[in-house]
Design a protein around this motif. Sequence first.
Motif, short mmCIF file in Angstrom:
data_model
loop_
_atom_site.label_atom_id
_atom_site.label_comp_id
_atom_site.label_asym_id
_atom_site.label_seq_id
_atom_site.Cartn_x
_atom_site.Cartn_y
_atom_site.Cartn_z
N CYS A 108 0.84 -1.20 0.00
CA CYS A 108 0.00 0.00 0.00
C CYS A 108 0.88 1.24 0.00
CB CYS A 108 -0.94 0.03 1.21
SG CYS A 108 -0.10 0.28 2.79
N LEU A 109 0.27 2.34 -0.42
CA LEU A 109 0.88 3.66 -0.32
C LEU A 109 0.23 4.36 0.86
CD1 LEU A 109 2.72 5.88 -1.52
CD2 LEU A 109 0.78 6.58 -2.94
N TYR A 110 1.05 4.85 1.79
CA TYR A 110 0.59 5.40 3.07
C TYR A 110 1.04 6.84 3.18
CZ TYR A 110 0.26 5.42 8.27
OH TYR A 110 -0.01 5.67 9.59
N ASP A 111 0.15 7.74 3.59
CA ASP A 111 0.49 9.17 3.61
C ASP A 111 0.94 9.66 4.99
OD1 ASP A 111 -1.84 9.30 5.09
OD2 ASP A 111 -2.89 10.67 3.73
N GLY A 112 1.14 8.74 5.92
CA GLY A 112 1.52 9.12 7.28
C GLY A 112 0.37 9.00 8.25
N LYS A 113 -0.86 8.92 7.71
CA LYS A 113 -2.05 8.75 8.54
C LYS A 113 -2.94 7.62 8.02
CE LYS A 113 -2.42 13.55 10.16
NZ LYS A 113 -3.31 14.75 10.22
N ASN A 114 -3.10 7.60 6.70
CA ASN A 114 -4.03 6.65 6.10
C ASN A 114 -3.43 5.95 4.89
OD1 ASN A 114 -6.43 7.47 7.77
ND2 ASN A 114 -6.11 9.41 6.67
N ILE A 115 -3.98 4.81 4.55
CA ILE A 115 -3.65 4.16 3.29
C ILE A 115 -4.40 4.91 2.18
CG2 ILE A 115 -3.95 2.05 1.93
CD1 ILE A 115 -3.67 0.45 4.51
N VAL A 116 -3.65 5.44 1.23
CA VAL A 116 -4.27 6.24 0.17
C VAL A 116 -4.38 5.49 -1.15
CG1 VAL A 116 -3.64 8.44 1.20
CG2 VAL A 116 -2.03 7.32 -0.36
N ASP A 117 -3.66 4.39 -1.27
CA ASP A 117 -3.75 3.58 -2.48
C ASP A 117 -3.24 2.17 -2.16
OD1 ASP A 117 -4.21 2.80 -5.08
OD2 ASP A 117 -2.48 3.85 -5.94
N SER A 118 -3.86 1.20 -2.79
CA SER A 118 -3.43 -0.19 -2.59
C SER A 118 -3.77 -1.00 -3.84
CB SER A 118 -4.11 -0.80 -1.36
OG SER A 118 -3.73 -2.15 -1.21
N VAL A 119 -2.75 -1.57 -4.45
CA VAL A 119 -2.97 -2.48 -5.57
C VAL A 119 -3.61 -3.75 -5.02
CG1 VAL A 119 -1.88 -3.82 -7.41
CG2 VAL A 119 -1.02 -1.53 -6.85
N PRO A 120 -4.67 -4.27 -5.62
CA PRO A 120 -5.34 -5.45 -5.07
C PRO A 120 -4.41 -6.65 -4.93
CG PRO A 120 -6.66 -4.46 -6.82
CD PRO A 120 -5.33 -3.78 -6.85
N SER A 121 -4.58 -7.36 -3.84
CA SER A 121 -3.89 -8.64 -3.66
C SER A 121 -4.82 -9.73 -4.15
CB SER A 121 -3.54 -8.86 -2.18
OG SER A 121 -2.96 -10.12 -1.99
N LEU A 122 -4.37 -10.55 -5.07
CA LEU A 122 -5.25 -11.51 -5.74
C LEU A 122 -5.14 -12.93 -5.19
CD1 LEU A 122 -4.79 -10.29 -9.43
CD2 LEU A 122 -6.47 -9.55 -7.73
N GLY A 123 -4.40 -13.10 -4.11
CA GLY A 123 -4.31 -14.43 -3.51
C GLY A 123 -3.38 -15.36 -4.24
#
Length: 286
Positions: free
Chosen positions: A121-136
């Motif tokens: 994930c991409l994290y801005d210091g407080k929240n996750i702002v983007d996450s490429v799906p994990s497909l298992g």
Amino acid sequence: MILLADSGSTKTDWRVIDANSDQAQLLTTGINPHYLDAGQIYAILKNELLPNLQGFTPAVIYYYGAGCSSLERSKRVEEALHSAFPASLVQVEHDLLAAARALCGHQRGIACILGTGSNSCLYDGKNIVDSVPSLGFLMGDEGSGAYLGKMLIRAYLYRELPDELAQSLKNRYNLTKDGIMEAVYGSAMPGTYLATFAKFIFEKRKNPAIRAMIYESFSDFFESQVCKYDGFDDVPVHFTGSVAYHFAEELRRIAKKYGLQVGSIVQSPTEGLIKYHQELLNQEKA
């Protein structure tokens, strides 16, 4: 006092903490609501966790777990925890948020999990702002133990491994085609089975055939996950998980080819999570 859980498909690390110290550590079987229903999760809590807590009731339970990316699956864990701890407040979060909080703290960065499965994930210091799906394990999990194991077993069955390596693998695990097919297609947690072969891959990592698998696996992870984030080469990329930790040398070397700024690589995010929640407890006290 709070109960903190860092759960993967293989094991769950439980910690009893207060604002100043880590009071106790307990380990149980891994919990993944993608494969387990609320009743099965409760059985693990009842049989493996509750007897070791000796009647202790936490004020709040913070649970971070694999497979908790959807509301439906998170509710399975929440239901089981409420059954086990009816007097406690329960907060269930995805293990990706655990990684981000533990690895990045309050700074911007990319947090990656490379264990039995993989995620980022991409994290801005407080929240996750983007996450490429994990497909298992079936369609994704690049760079993970399951992905490495799948590559190894596929090469073994297709007779693509050097003879000596194939024989060593066969003898060590008593492999048969039928046994492998049953373990992958007939078990509840095939990714966990495949990930068991990561230890063999680590031990044989100097072998050219194995080294090529490792390179391909991590390259696939960077290309499918990390390089998809805007500004991926301008922020530190942190890693947690057993695969990241044990293959740190290979991971750093391959990351360099993608122009990545590798930050910390830790086996478990638990210590970082403990620090994060102790800071919150101290802020509440202040």
